[in-house]
Design an enzyme around this catalytic site. Structure first.
Site, PDB file in Angstrom:
ATOM      1  N   ARG A  84       0.789  -1.622  -0.098  1.00  0.00           N
ATOM      2  CA  ARG A  84      -0.384   0.279   0.344  1.00  0.00           C
ATOM      3  C   ARG A  84       0.801   1.083   0.274  1.00  0.00           C
ATOM      4  O   ARG A  84       0.591   2.145   0.596  1.00  0.00           O
ATOM      5  CB  ARG A  84      -0.814   0.260   1.159  1.00  0.00           C
ATOM      6  CG  ARG A  84      -1.961  -1.401   1.280  1.00  0.00           C
ATOM      7  CD  ARG A  84      -3.043  -0.529   0.237  1.00  0.00           C
ATOM      8  NE  ARG A  84      -3.962  -1.998   0.459  1.00  0.00           N
ATOM      9  CZ  ARG A  84      -5.167  -1.235   0.538  1.00  0.00           C
ATOM     10  NH1 ARG A  84      -5.669  -0.284   1.788  1.00  0.00           N
ATOM     11  NH2 ARG A  84      -6.772  -2.278   0.899  1.00  0.00           N
ATOM     12  N   ASP A 101      -6.658  -2.550  -7.144  1.00  0.00           N
ATOM     13  CA  ASP A 101      -7.376  -3.079  -6.008  1.00  0.00           C
ATOM     14  C   ASP A 101      -7.740  -4.163  -7.181  1.00  0.00           C
ATOM     15  O   ASP A 101      -8.004  -4.669  -7.763  1.00  0.00           O
ATOM     16  CB  ASP A 101      -7.995  -2.305  -6.600  1.00  0.00           C
ATOM     17  CG  ASP A 101      -9.038  -2.627  -4.374  1.00  0.00           C
ATOM     18  OD1 ASP A 101      -8.217  -1.624  -3.592  1.00  0.00           O
ATOM     19  OD2 ASP A 101      -9.253  -3.658  -4.664  1.00  0.00           O
ATOM     20  N   ARG A 139      -6.288  12.441  -5.337  1.00  0.00           N
ATOM     21  CA  ARG A 139      -7.188  11.504  -5.186  1.00  0.00           C
ATOM     22  C   ARG A 139      -8.613  12.876  -4.848  1.00  0.00           C
ATOM     23  O   ARG A 139     -10.153  12.290  -5.049  1.00  0.00           O
ATOM     24  CB  ARG A 139      -7.551  10.367  -3.442  1.00  0.00           C
ATOM     25  CG  ARG A 139      -8.205  10.424  -3.018  1.00  0.00           C
ATOM     26  CD  ARG A 139      -8.612   9.201  -3.366  1.00  0.00           C
ATOM     27  NE  ARG A 139      -9.640   8.396  -3.035  1.00  0.00           N
ATOM     28  CZ  ARG A 139     -11.408   8.326  -2.512  1.00  0.00           C
ATOM     29  NH1 ARG A 139     -11.484   9.839  -3.130  1.00  0.00           N
ATOM     30  NH2 ARG A 139     -11.975   8.789  -1.536  1.00  0.00           N
ATOM     31  N   TYR A 149     -14.664 -11.357  -0.330  1.00  0.00           N
ATOM     32  CA  TYR A 149     -15.473 -10.053  -1.138  1.00  0.00           C
ATOM     33  C   TYR A 149     -16.385 -10.008  -1.518  1.00  0.00           C
ATOM     34  O   TYR A 149     -18.157  -9.391  -1.826  1.00  0.00           O
ATOM     35  CB  TYR A 149     -14.741  -9.036  -1.581  1.00  0.00           C
ATOM     36  CG  TYR A 149     -13.409  -8.572  -0.259  1.00  0.00           C
ATOM     37  CD1 TYR A 149     -13.945  -7.153   0.631  1.00  0.00           C
ATOM     38  CD2 TYR A 149     -12.524  -9.015  -0.296  1.00  0.00           C
ATOM     39  CE1 TYR A 149     -12.757  -6.993   1.469  1.00  0.00           C
ATOM     40  CE2 TYR A 149     -11.401  -8.739   0.987  1.00  0.00           C
ATOM     41  CZ  TYR A 149     -11.538  -7.416   1.616  1.00  0.00           C
ATOM     42  OH  TYR A 149     -10.787  -7.374   2.534  1.00  0.00           O
TER      43      TYR A 149
HETATM   44  O1  CP3 Z   1       0.118  -1.265  -2.213  1.00  0.00           O
HETATM   45  C1  CP3 Z   1       0.113  -0.377  -3.466  1.00  0.00           C
HETATM   46  O2  CP3 Z   1      -0.252   0.445  -3.251  1.00  0.00           O
HETATM   47  C2  CP3 Z   1      -0.988  -0.879  -4.617  1.00  0.00           C
HETATM   48  C3  CP3 Z   1      -2.036  -0.466  -4.461  1.00  0.00           C
HETATM   49  C4  CP3 Z   1      -3.607  -1.581  -3.856  1.00  0.00           C
HETATM   50  C5  CP3 Z   1      -4.435  -1.006  -2.825  1.00  0.00           C
HETATM   51  N1  CP3 Z   1      -5.564  -1.826  -2.748  1.00  0.00           N
HETATM   52  C6  CP3 Z   1      -4.730   0.337  -3.345  1.00  0.00           C
HETATM   53  C7  CP3 Z   1      -6.027   0.870  -2.244  1.00  0.00           C
HETATM   54  C8  CP3 Z   1      -3.423  -3.078  -3.691  1.00  0.00           C
HETATM   55  C9  CP3 Z   1      -2.364  -3.829  -4.216  1.00  0.00           C
HETATM   56  C10 CP3 Z   1      -4.641  -3.202  -2.402  1.00  0.00           C
HETATM   57  C11 CP3 Z   1      -5.297  -4.494  -2.275  1.00  0.00           C
HETATM   58  C12 CP3 Z   1      -5.551  -4.571  -1.533  1.00  0.00           C
HETATM   59  N2  CP3 Z   1      -7.524  -4.223  -1.750  1.00  0.00           N
HETATM   60  C13 CP3 Z   1      -5.978  -6.126  -0.393  1.00  0.00           C
HETATM   61  C14 CP3 Z   1      -4.833  -7.080  -0.468  1.00  0.00           C
HETATM   62  C15 CP3 Z   1      -3.615  -6.308   0.472  1.00  0.00           C
HETATM   63  C16 CP3 Z   1      -4.401  -5.766   1.746  1.00  0.00           C
HETATM   64  O3  CP3 Z   1      -4.454  -4.609   2.311  1.00  0.00           O
HETATM   65  O4  CP3 Z   1      -4.814  -6.835   2.574  1.00  0.00           O
HETATM   66  C17 CP3 Z   1      -7.494  -5.716  -0.501  1.00  0.00           C
HETATM   67  C18 CP3 Z   1      -7.984  -6.618   1.374  1.00  0.00           C
HETATM   68  C19 CP3 Z   1      -8.005  -4.848  -0.820  1.00  0.00           C
HETATM   69  C20 CP3 Z   1      -9.457  -4.511  -1.008  1.00  0.00           C
HETATM   70  C21 CP3 Z   1      -9.820  -2.914  -0.524  1.00  0.00           C
HETATM   71  N3  CP3 Z   1      -9.269  -2.461  -1.130  1.00  0.00           N
HETATM   72  C22 CP3 Z   1     -10.235  -2.346   1.461  1.00  0.00           C
HETATM   73  C23 CP3 Z   1     -11.268  -3.204   1.712  1.00  0.00           C
HETATM   74  C24 CP3 Z   1     -10.168  -0.961   0.991  1.00  0.00           C
HETATM   75  C25 CP3 Z   1     -10.850  -0.029   1.628  1.00  0.00           C
HETATM   76  C26 CP3 Z   1     -10.500   0.400   3.315  1.00  0.00           C
HETATM   77  C27 CP3 Z   1      -9.256   0.858   2.725  1.00  0.00           C
HETATM   78  O5  CP3 Z   1      -8.030   1.245   2.783  1.00  0.00           O
HETATM   79  O6  CP3 Z   1     -10.115   2.509   2.054  1.00  0.00           O
HETATM   80  C28 CP3 Z   1      -9.452  -0.524  -0.509  1.00  0.00           C
HETATM   81  C29 CP3 Z   1      -9.438   0.691  -0.855  1.00  0.00           C
HETATM   82  C30 CP3 Z   1      -8.149   1.059  -1.068  1.00  0.00           C
HETATM   83  N4  CP3 Z   1      -7.012   0.303  -1.745  1.00  0.00           N
HETATM   84  C31 CP3 Z   1      -7.530   2.008  -1.388  1.00  0.00           C
HETATM   85  C32 CP3 Z   1      -6.320   2.083  -1.999  1.00  0.00           C
HETATM   86  C33 CP3 Z   1      -5.440   3.640  -2.194  1.00  0.00           C
HETATM   87  C34 CP3 Z   1      -7.905   3.761  -0.157  1.00  0.00           C
HETATM   88  C35 CP3 Z   1      -9.015   4.051  -1.585  1.00  0.00           C
HETATM   89  C36 CP3 Z   1      -8.748   5.671  -1.039  1.00  0.00           C
HETATM   90  O7  CP3 Z   1      -8.779   6.552  -1.445  1.00  0.00           O
HETATM   91  O8  CP3 Z   1      -9.873   5.819  -0.525  1.00  0.00           O
END
Ligand code: CP3
Length: 349
Positions: free
Chosen positions: A23, A72, A36, A149
């Site tokens: 992340r 994502d 964003r 999910y």
């Molecule tokens: O690692 C990176 O920088 C690459 C981008 C990346 C994102 N999500 C961006 C993201 C990667 C590799 C993921 C993987 C991801 N997404 C996982 C597996 C890794 C982990 O963290 O366990 C999972 C379970 C998800 C599902 C997901 N995406 C959730 C549950 C959420 C909401 C929770 C949150 O953090 O807001 C997301 C949103 C998300 N994915 C954001 C980002 C940068 C936040 C979005 C925003 O800017 O509002």
């Protein structure tokens, strides 16, 4: 190119321990929040120029040794036919929740270049923009984590509906998992063909199982993906790139995980890295494993912990430094910059 990351993945000699951060493109960066603020998350994922812009931010700001594509793990769910939205503060919403034969049957195995072209376009654009500075990591969710999910309709605490399907309708769960597995396999192949130089499979929720259930309901599908990718690599259909398998809360599952077929195993922070390495067995290459919340410590205390992780990592054939899970949005940006400098300095040979 800075190829320390790829070398460490292959277990080769490196001048210092490479680091990237799960992340790493995200809300803890003011630069990310700026982009964003003008868009929304899904739109950013679907606009290659924006995805590329935020993918590059941590390379410039932190000096990490690999880039990970901004996207994502839930993007393929939409391509398979399920509705996907991200609600502010609530996380992802997938609708309808996949819980019966009718909803499972409606899902299909998509052609990734057709339905998720924006992902491959972002990879192609990034390979040009990175001009071989650091390697680009592609990724996907593991079938089980993706399925949670899809079945729960979003984030879950106890995965009740998922486990109900597994225990009460095992045939239906298997049909769903086979469709997700086929979709993820094609998706990862497309990412590698577009230029991804390594891929990571995220099994964030694999740790909710006892070992036998993990083997049957999560690991077996990952093994299938990895063996399909490896055959495509050895026949020359796709480039040969390292495959990383990350499982959250994996300490009880390492004897199973070591049979995944992956080149690198991601380890979370709930176990000492040397312990994980000895349980993963001879020739293990590992990635991890600092507690993401230890980033709230002052830099001198972070340094003490980094030293410990690096020391424990010495028993592995290869070690890629990372946090044990994603960096959280509230993390002080300067501490993440400090972390990368500390890892590079302390591990220099
Ligand atoms: O690692 C990176 O920088 C690459 C981008 C990346 C994102 N999500 C961006 C993201 C990667 C590799 C993921 C993987 C991801 N997404 C996982 C597996 C890794 C982990 O963290 O366990 C999972 C379970 C998800 C599902 C997901 N995406 C959730 C549950 C959420 C909401 C929770 C949150 O953090 O807001 C997301 C949103 C998300 N994915 C954001 C980002 C940068 C936040 C979005 C925003 O800017 O509002």
């Amino acid at each position: 190119m800075n190829d320390t990351f790829l070398k460490a993945c292959r277990g080769e000699e490196v001048p210092y321990t490479p680091i990237w951060i799960m992340r790493q493109a995200g809300r803890y960066l003011t630069e990310y929040r700026e982009v964003r603020g003008k868009s929304n998350f899904l739109n950013m994922c679907k606009t290659p120029e924006l995805a590329a812009e935020v993918t590059l931010q941590p390379i410039d700001i932190l000096g990490v040794d690999a880039a990970i594509l901004f996207c994502d793990i839930l993007i393929p769910c939409e391509a398979m036919g399920q509705g996907l939205d991200f609600h502010e503060g609530k996380g992802p919403i997938l609708s309808p929740a996949i819980r019966d034969e009718e909803t499972v049957n409606k899902l299909f195995v998509p052609d990734p270049e057709d339905t998720m072209k924006f992902v491959m376009d972002a990879i192609r654009l990034l390979r040009k923009e990175l001009t071989d500075r650091v390697p680009l990591i592609g990724f996907a969710g593991a079938p089980f984590t993706t399925a949670t999910y899809m079945i729960e309709g979003g984030t879950s605490k106890n995965f009740l509906n998922t486990k109900m399907m597994i225990y009460q309708s095992p045939e239906l769960f298997k049909i769903l998992m086979d469709k997700i597995t086929a979709s993820i396999t094609e998706y990862l192949k497309a990412q590698i063909s577009a230029g991804a130089q390594a891929v990571q499979i995220f099994d964030t929720w694999g740790g909710i199982f006892c070992p036998a259930d993990f083997r049957e309901h999560a690991l077996s599908y990952v093994q299938k993906i990895i063996s399909d990718l490896k055959s495509a690599m050895s026949s020359g259909t796709i480039n040969t790139v390292p495959i990383i398998y990350f499982v959250g809360e994996s300490a009880g599952l390492l004897e199973e995980i070591k049979t995944s077929g992956a080149d690198v195993h991601g380890v979370d922070w709930r176990i000492n890295l040397d312990d994980a390495i000895s349980r993963l067995g001879d020739g293990a290459v590992v990635q991890g494993n600092l507690d993401p919340l230890s980033m709230f410590l002052p830099p001198d205390k972070i340094e003490v912990r980094v030293k410990d992780v690096l020391k424990r990592g010495e028993s592995a054939k290869g070690h890629i430094f990372n946090l044990g899970h994603g960096v959280v949005p509230q993390t002080p940006r300067d501490n993440v910059i400090a972390l990368v400098e500390i890892v590079h300095r302390l591990s220099k040979k």
